[in-house]
Design an enzyme around this catalytic site. Structure first.
Site, PDB file in Angstrom:
ATOM      1  N   LYS A  16       7.828 -53.252 -15.865  1.00 56.38           N
ATOM      2  CA  LYS A  16       8.079 -52.933 -14.457  1.00 56.38           C
ATOM      3  C   LYS A  16       9.176 -51.876 -14.424  1.00 56.38           C
ATOM      4  O   LYS A  16      10.313 -52.135 -14.808  1.00 56.38           O
ATOM      5  CB  LYS A  16       8.505 -54.153 -13.660  1.00 56.38           C
ATOM      6  CG  LYS A  16       8.657 -53.830 -12.185  1.00 56.38           C
ATOM      7  CD  LYS A  16       9.200 -54.968 -11.382  1.00 56.38           C
ATOM      8  CE  LYS A  16       9.222 -54.576  -9.907  1.00 56.38           C
ATOM      9  NZ  LYS A  16       9.955 -53.319  -9.665  1.00 56.38           N
ATOM     10  N   PHE A 374      -9.647 -70.579  31.981  1.00 53.06           N
ATOM     11  CA  PHE A 374      -8.999 -69.284  31.919  1.00 53.06           C
ATOM     12  C   PHE A 374      -7.733 -69.314  32.783  1.00 53.06           C
ATOM     13  O   PHE A 374      -7.762 -69.762  33.927  1.00 53.06           O
ATOM     14  CB  PHE A 374      -9.923 -68.182  32.447  1.00 53.06           C
ATOM     15  CG  PHE A 374     -10.715 -67.507  31.379  1.00 53.06           C
ATOM     16  CD1 PHE A 374     -11.880 -68.084  30.908  1.00 53.06           C
ATOM     17  CD2 PHE A 374     -10.309 -66.297  30.854  1.00 53.06           C
ATOM     18  CE1 PHE A 374     -12.637 -67.458  29.923  1.00 53.06           C
ATOM     19  CE2 PHE A 374     -11.052 -65.665  29.877  1.00 53.06           C
ATOM     20  CZ  PHE A 374     -12.225 -66.245  29.405  1.00 53.06           C
ATOM     21  N   HIS A 422      -7.436 -62.985  25.633  1.00 45.85           N
ATOM     22  CA  HIS A 422      -8.328 -61.928  26.112  1.00 45.85           C
ATOM     23  C   HIS A 422      -7.487 -60.863  26.810  1.00 45.85           C
ATOM     24  O   HIS A 422      -6.563 -61.199  27.576  1.00 45.85           O
ATOM     25  CB  HIS A 422      -9.359 -62.492  27.096  1.00 45.85           C
ATOM     26  CG  HIS A 422     -10.351 -63.404  26.462  1.00 45.85           C
ATOM     27  ND1 HIS A 422     -11.702 -63.140  26.431  1.00 45.85           N
ATOM     28  CD2 HIS A 422     -10.203 -64.592  25.813  1.00 45.85           C
ATOM     29  CE1 HIS A 422     -12.341 -64.124  25.805  1.00 45.85           C
ATOM     30  NE2 HIS A 422     -11.446 -65.025  25.422  1.00 45.85           N
ATOM     31  N   ASP A 440     -20.296 -55.268  24.559  1.00 45.50           N
ATOM     32  CA  ASP A 440     -20.473 -56.623  24.037  1.00 45.50           C
ATOM     33  C   ASP A 440     -21.970 -56.909  23.913  1.00 45.50           C
ATOM     34  O   ASP A 440     -22.682 -56.986  24.913  1.00 45.50           O
ATOM     35  CB  ASP A 440     -19.800 -57.611  24.981  1.00 45.50           C
ATOM     36  CG  ASP A 440     -19.976 -59.063  24.557  1.00 45.50           C
ATOM     37  OD1 ASP A 440     -20.544 -59.306  23.478  1.00 45.50           O
ATOM     38  OD2 ASP A 440     -19.553 -59.949  25.319  1.00 45.50           O
ATOM     39  N   ASP A 442     -24.731 -59.342  23.474  1.00 42.65           N
ATOM     40  CA  ASP A 442     -24.922 -60.791  23.662  1.00 42.65           C
ATOM     41  C   ASP A 442     -26.406 -61.106  23.490  1.00 42.65           C
ATOM     42  O   ASP A 442     -27.222 -60.842  24.366  1.00 42.65           O
ATOM     43  CB  ASP A 442     -24.441 -61.178  25.061  1.00 42.65           C
ATOM     44  CG  ASP A 442     -24.404 -62.697  25.257  1.00 42.65           C
ATOM     45  OD1 ASP A 442     -24.728 -63.418  24.300  1.00 42.65           O
ATOM     46  OD2 ASP A 442     -24.059 -63.124  26.364  1.00 42.65           O
ATOM     47  N   LYS A 478     -21.465 -65.437  18.596  1.00 45.63           N
ATOM     48  CA  LYS A 478     -22.789 -65.054  18.105  1.00 45.63           C
ATOM     49  C   LYS A 478     -23.066 -63.560  18.226  1.00 45.63           C
ATOM     50  O   LYS A 478     -24.138 -63.098  17.834  1.00 45.63           O
ATOM     51  CB  LYS A 478     -23.861 -65.830  18.874  1.00 45.63           C
ATOM     52  CG  LYS A 478     -23.838 -65.616  20.383  1.00 45.63           C
ATOM     53  CD  LYS A 478     -24.905 -66.445  21.081  1.00 45.63           C
ATOM     54  CE  LYS A 478     -24.885 -66.206  22.593  1.00 45.63           C
ATOM     55  NZ  LYS A 478     -25.950 -66.959  23.286  1.00 45.63           N
ATOM     56  N   ASP A 530     -23.456 -56.016  27.525  1.00 42.94           N
ATOM     57  CA  ASP A 530     -22.517 -56.344  28.595  1.00 42.94           C
ATOM     58  C   ASP A 530     -21.515 -55.214  28.789  1.00 42.94           C
ATOM     59  O   ASP A 530     -20.597 -55.035  27.987  1.00 42.94           O
ATOM     60  CB  ASP A 530     -21.801 -57.651  28.244  1.00 42.94           C
ATOM     61  CG  ASP A 530     -20.931 -58.168  29.376  1.00 42.94           C
ATOM     62  OD1 ASP A 530     -20.810 -57.456  30.384  1.00 42.94           O
ATOM     63  OD2 ASP A 530     -20.376 -59.264  29.237  1.00 42.94           O
TER      64      ASP A 530
END
Length: 608
Positions: A16, A374, A422, A440, A442, A478, A530
């Site tokens: 080193k 939320f 979010h 998005d 979906d 998903k 989306d």
């Protein structure tokens, strides 16, 4: 760093070096020297250039260390600092070869790269400023003992079959004879006469927080002490940059901007995280202050999230974690303390996407994910680290908002049973000008993840054709989010209209694949693109956020190349995501991308 020396013939051991890490690019007689931060220091290191200019008629990219050698034959960092300015002899020890004659060698096993490198450098006189870094296969303990007996800093253990990563990994392990590392100077303690500097006050950066690590008052020459004091006098600030400082230290301290980096040797780190028997070794200009973290042996850090660390992190930030043992994801054993440890591990990557953006929190009420809700604005009893206020929206209406500024805000969210973060697409300081778009994808229940991946790539290609670069985010559920960073110039009306026109364009041209209507009935066998997440006040899950799902999953940024090898949108859980956050950034370049939603781009989609 590790305290355990690995064994086996698949490990190589090298000295080193105590110097400056550098990459050297050579093309015939042309040589450029770059520091690990990418700065061109060719002029500063001109004393090593001569043998490099005649090394090859082709091109190579070398990785190695620039050092100064003292009379005892040891690499000496203090001498190196002096040598840069004084022009004394220095050496470059090459320990890796990244490229040769235009061919990328980084995917080759290390042992093969080193063989090519050794052949290239050849046998050289000991006085030559270019040297090959020799290694020993296995026998790590004997190599380590010999290095320590000779007064050297330690050894580096490297996996013989490892490809080149260029960053800290488990295939390159640093094993030190003495504990020694960089620390950031946050202030100083004046001498008793008030005219000098008695000690430096030191810290490291831990997940966005500047953490106090103690003081160092020995190891300075009078000239060095005076030089550092002069630098610090020009950097004075009124209040400490540290997250917290012991009262007895703060009473007599002078504070500075945390920009200067010092190398310090020490005996140990005390249980409260401070140095014992520290000794100053020299100043470092080759490492940025915000890159300096406390080096913890890998067996202490562990590969899994440690709930004990979670409790300690919360305590260090002044947050009392109630019921740290509370299970947050049923059936997984993931507790509140685990989630604190997770967010501490990913904070450096997550906070740039989250800091100062209006947000919504998804919170759990019954411990089984069946009753989440939320939260968009302040409620009684909310932790002080989650900020609240108001802003005026485009329509002239006042909107109450929440936002987070640092790791403490994330931990405060976990304390109040937050499972998801979010965010808006804009900063609260410029709420009318979005900084990103999110598409998005979906899918209907009957579609495979391969369908979703093909859709994401198609969206990427169409956006790219009109001049917009994008990045893929696994949703943790998903789907996939295709995220487009923007310079904040176009307003929300323009952005939302563009996203709607884009979604409707895909639905018209490929109606068997896409739908731009959120109706479940219309989505049968297709994917809903989306676009509604792109209006002011709408939110999308923040990269690196956990999800309120049974599998302790995470919204994980990936590269487009990686996406082809991933088989589901919930591929990363908190354990794998925490490890991933320590690797090279999958979204490298995201925040440096400067692209705008021009009228021309809008017209292309609007009129197609």
């Amino acid at each position: 760093m590790t305290d355990t020396i690995p064994t086996g013939s698949h490990w190589l051991f090298e000295m080193k070096f105590d110097g400056y890490r550098a990459q050297i690019a050579i093309s015939g007689p042309e040589v450029r020297v770059y520091t690990r931060n990418g700065h061109d220091w060719t002029e500063q290191f001109k004393v090593i250039l001569e043998p490099l200019r005649t090394l090859t008629k082709g091109s190579v990219l070398l990785d190695g260390e620039i050092v100064a050698i003292d009379k005892a034959g040891r690499t000496n960092f203090s001498m190196l600092k002096t040598g840069i300015g004084a022009g004394i002899p220095l050496k470059f020890y090459a320990f890796d070869l990244l490229e040769k004659d235009g061919e990328d060698l980084t995917a080759l096993p290390l042992i093969e790269r080193k063989a090519i490198l050794e052949s290239l450098i050849g046998e050289r006189d000991g006085g030559d400023s270019l040297q090959y870094s020799h290694h020993v296969v296995d026998n790590g303990q004997q190599v380590f003992d010999a290095m320590c007996a000779g007064g050297h800093e330690g050894v580096i253990a490297k996996a013989a079959d490892g490809s080149y990563i260029g960053d800290r990994t488990k295939t390159w392990l640093k094993i030190k004879c003495t504990k020694r590392q960089e620390f950031v100077i946050g202030g100083w303690r004046p001498s008793d006469d008030g005219r000098g500097m008695a000690s430096l006050i030191l810290g490291t950066y831990e997940k966005g927080q500047f953490v106090y690590r103690g003081r160092v008052g020995t190891g300075f020459s009078d000239a060095m002490r005076a030089k550092i004091l002069k630098q610090m006098e020009a950097m004075r600030i009124a209040k400490p940059a540290f997250a917290a400082v012991p009262n007895d230290i703060a009473r007599k301290a002078m504070w500075v901007r945390p920009e200067l980096v010092a190398e310090v040797a020490y005996a140990e780190i005390t249980p409260d995280g401070s140095l014992r028997h520290a000794s100053f070794q020299g100043m470092r200009a080759d490492k940025k202050a915000n890159q300096v973290v406390l080096e913890v042996p890998v067996e202490e850090a562990g590969s899994e999230l440690d709930p004990v660390i979670g409790v300690e992190v919360a305590g260090a930030l002044g947050i009392k974690l109630s019921h740290p043992e509370k299970v947050m994801h049923p059936g997984t054993g993931i507790t509140k303390a685990h989630l604190v440890a997770y967010y501490a591990a990913v904070a450096d990557r997550m906070l740039p996407h989250l800091k100062d953006r209006p947000l919504s929190l998804v919170r759990d009420t019954d411990n089984d994910l069946a009753k989440t809700f939320f939260q968009k604005h302040a409620l009684p009893g909310m932790p002080k680290w989650i900020k609240s206020g108001q802003l005026t929206k485009v329509k002239g209406t006042e909107s109450r908002i929440l936002w987070i500024e640092d790791l403490a805000g994330l931990i405060g969210g976990v304390q109040m049973n937050t499972l998801e973060f979010h965010v808006w697409g804009s900063d609260r300081h410029q709420p009318d000008l979005p900084e990103r778009m999110v598409f998005d994808i979906d899918p209907d229940e009957g579609l495979s993840f391969e369908d979703v991946k093909r859709a994401a790539v198609d969206i990427r290609d169409i956006l790219g054709a009109i001049g917009l670069q994008s990045w893929p985010l696994l949703s943790g559920g998903k789907g996939i989010h295709v995220v487009v960073p923007l310079v904040p110039e176009a307003d929300w009306t323009a952005v939302k209209s563009f996203c709607q026109n884009f979604a409707e364009l895909l639905a018209r041209t490929e109606p068997h694949r896409f739908v731009a209507n959120m109706s479940k009935a219309r989505r049968k066998g297709r994917m809903f693109l989306d676009y509604l997440r792109n209006g002011q006040g709408s939110t999308a899950v923040c990269p690196w956020s956990t999800r309120a799902r049974a599998g302790r999953t995470v919204a994980a940024p990936v590269t487009w190349d990686e996406l082809q090898t991933i088989d589901r949108a919930n591929a990363f859980d908190v354990f794998s995501a925490a490890e991933r956050a320590q690797e090279p950034d999958a979204w490298e370049g995201y925040f440096e991308t400067e692209q705008t939603l021009t009228e021309r781009i809008q017209d292309v989609v609007r009129n197609h």
